[in-house]
Design a protein around this motif. Structure first.
Motif, short mmCIF file in Angstrom:
data_model
loop_
_atom_site.label_atom_id
_atom_site.label_comp_id
_atom_site.label_asym_id
_atom_site.label_seq_id
_atom_site.Cartn_x
_atom_site.Cartn_y
_atom_site.Cartn_z
N LYS A 12 0.83 -1.21 0.00
CA LYS A 12 0.00 0.00 0.00
C LYS A 12 0.86 1.25 0.00
CE LYS A 12 -4.31 -1.46 2.08
NZ LYS A 12 -5.27 -1.26 3.16
N CYS A 13 1.95 1.22 0.74
CA CYS A 13 2.85 2.39 0.81
C CYS A 13 3.58 2.60 -0.52
CB CYS A 13 3.84 2.23 1.95
SG CYS A 13 3.06 2.32 3.58
N ILE A 14 3.97 1.52 -1.17
CA ILE A 14 4.62 1.64 -2.48
C ILE A 14 3.64 2.19 -3.49
CG2 ILE A 14 5.61 0.30 -4.38
CD1 ILE A 14 6.90 -1.49 -2.21
N ASN A 15 2.40 1.69 -3.47
CA ASN A 15 1.38 2.22 -4.38
C ASN A 15 1.10 3.70 -4.11
OD1 ASN A 15 1.00 -0.12 -5.83
ND2 ASN A 15 -0.60 -0.87 -4.46
N HIS A 16 1.09 4.07 -2.84
CA HIS A 16 0.89 5.48 -2.50
C HIS A 16 2.04 6.34 -3.02
CE1 HIS A 16 -1.01 8.72 -0.32
NE2 HIS A 16 0.16 9.05 0.21
N PHE A 17 3.26 5.85 -2.90
CA PHE A 17 4.42 6.58 -3.42
C PHE A 17 4.29 6.76 -4.93
CE2 PHE A 17 8.62 7.20 -5.11
CZ PHE A 17 9.26 7.98 -4.17
N LEU A 18 3.92 5.69 -5.64
CA LEU A 18 3.78 5.78 -7.09
C LEU A 18 2.67 6.76 -7.47
CD1 LEU A 18 4.20 2.01 -7.99
CD2 LEU A 18 5.85 3.85 -8.38
N GLN A 19 1.57 6.75 -6.74
CA GLN A 19 0.48 7.69 -7.02
C GLN A 19 0.93 9.14 -6.79
OE1 GLN A 19 -2.55 6.27 -4.34
NE2 GLN A 19 -3.72 5.36 -6.03
N MET A 20 1.64 9.38 -5.70
CA MET A 20 2.09 10.74 -5.41
C MET A 20 3.14 11.20 -6.42
SD MET A 20 0.35 11.96 -3.01
CE MET A 20 -1.04 11.07 -3.64
N ARG A 21 3.92 10.27 -6.94
CA ARG A 21 4.90 10.63 -7.97
C ARG A 21 4.18 11.03 -9.25
NH1 ARG A 21 9.53 6.46 -9.69
NH2 ARG A 21 7.73 5.49 -10.67
N ARG A 22 3.09 10.32 -9.60
CA ARG A 22 2.30 10.70 -10.76
C ARG A 22 1.65 12.07 -10.58
NH1 ARG A 22 -0.76 5.83 -10.32
NH2 ARG A 22 0.81 4.26 -10.52
N VAL A 23 1.15 12.32 -9.38
CA VAL A 23 0.54 13.62 -9.08
C VAL A 23 1.59 14.73 -9.17
CG1 VAL A 23 -0.54 14.99 -7.25
CG2 VAL A 23 -1.31 12.67 -7.68
N GLN A 24 2.79 14.45 -8.67
CA GLN A 24 3.87 15.44 -8.73
C GLN A 24 4.25 15.74 -10.17
OE1 GLN A 24 7.71 14.25 -7.20
NE2 GLN A 24 8.08 16.32 -6.41
N LYS A 25 4.35 14.71 -11.00
CA LYS A 25 4.70 14.92 -12.41
C LYS A 25 3.62 15.71 -13.13
CE LYS A 25 7.73 10.97 -13.05
NZ LYS A 25 7.94 9.69 -13.73
N ALA A 26 2.37 15.57 -12.70
CA ALA A 26 1.27 16.31 -13.31
C ALA A 26 1.18 17.73 -12.78
CB ALA A 26 -0.05 15.58 -13.08
N GLY A 27 1.96 18.05 -11.76
CA GLY A 27 1.95 19.39 -11.20
C GLY A 27 0.94 19.60 -10.11
N GLY A 28 0.44 18.52 -9.53
CA GLY A 28 -0.61 18.63 -8.54
C GLY A 28 -0.15 18.70 -7.09
N LEU A 29 1.15 18.53 -6.83
CA LEU A 29 1.65 18.62 -5.46
C LEU A 29 2.24 20.01 -5.22
CD1 LEU A 29 3.59 15.34 -4.60
CD2 LEU A 29 1.41 16.09 -3.73
N ARG A 30 2.13 20.46 -3.99
CA ARG A 30 2.78 21.72 -3.63
C ARG A 30 4.28 21.56 -3.76
NH1 ARG A 30 -0.47 24.90 0.63
NH2 ARG A 30 1.56 25.89 0.83
N LYS A 31 5.00 22.66 -3.92
CA LYS A 31 6.44 22.60 -4.15
C LYS A 31 7.19 21.96 -2.99
CE LYS A 31 6.72 26.55 -7.20
NZ LYS A 31 7.27 27.89 -7.42
N GLU A 32 6.73 22.18 -1.76
CA GLU A 32 7.46 21.65 -0.61
C GLU A 32 7.16 20.18 -0.34
OE1 GLU A 32 3.73 23.67 0.90
OE2 GLU A 32 5.34 24.30 -0.40
N LEU A 33 6.20 19.61 -1.04
CA LEU A 33 5.87 18.19 -0.85
C LEU A 33 6.57 17.33 -1.89
CD1 LEU A 33 2.05 18.23 -0.08
CD2 LEU A 33 3.93 17.85 1.50
N THR A 34 7.00 16.18 -1.45
CA THR A 34 7.57 15.17 -2.34
C THR A 34 6.80 13.88 -2.09
OG1 THR A 34 9.21 14.43 -0.71
CG2 THR A 34 9.86 16.23 -2.20
N PRO A 35 6.91 12.93 -3.00
CA PRO A 35 6.26 11.64 -2.74
C PRO A 35 6.75 10.99 -1.45
CG PRO A 35 6.86 11.79 -5.04
CD PRO A 35 7.45 13.00 -4.36
N GLU A 36 8.02 11.20 -1.12
CA GLU A 36 8.58 10.62 0.10
C GLU A 36 7.92 11.21 1.35
OE1 GLU A 36 12.96 9.74 2.03
OE2 GLU A 36 12.81 10.89 0.19
#
Length: 74
Positions: A12-36
């Motif tokens: 579940k944590c690996i899937n969450h990391f992959l989802q957050m990485r996709r969101v980051q690549k799409a520009g949906g995460l704030r600058k101070e947030l990383t998938p980690e």
């Protein structure tokens, strides 16, 4: 590390990391947030017996696992 990874659901944590990485690549995460950091917050929210330091260590470990998965030639 084995004791920490036994207390959480790694897939579940690996899937969450992959989802957050996709969101980051799409520009949906704030600058101070990383998938980690998102994974460490996910761990803290879902597993109450994990401390903040353990969550950060686990998130770093999950980041390493995802890097290894990225290196597998498909």
């Amino acid at each position: 590390m084995k004791d920490l990874t036994d207390r959480i659901n790694l897939s579940k944590c690996i899937n969450h990391f992959l989802q957050m990485r996709r969101v980051q690549k799409a520009g949906g995460l704030r600058k101070e947030l990383t998938p980690e950091t998102c994974v460490s917050m996910h761990i803290l929210f879902n597993y109450e017996n994990i401390t903040h330091l353990e969550a950060v260590v686990l998130a770093s470990h999950i980041k390493g696992i995802v890097r290894e998965l990225d290196n597998i030639p498909f």
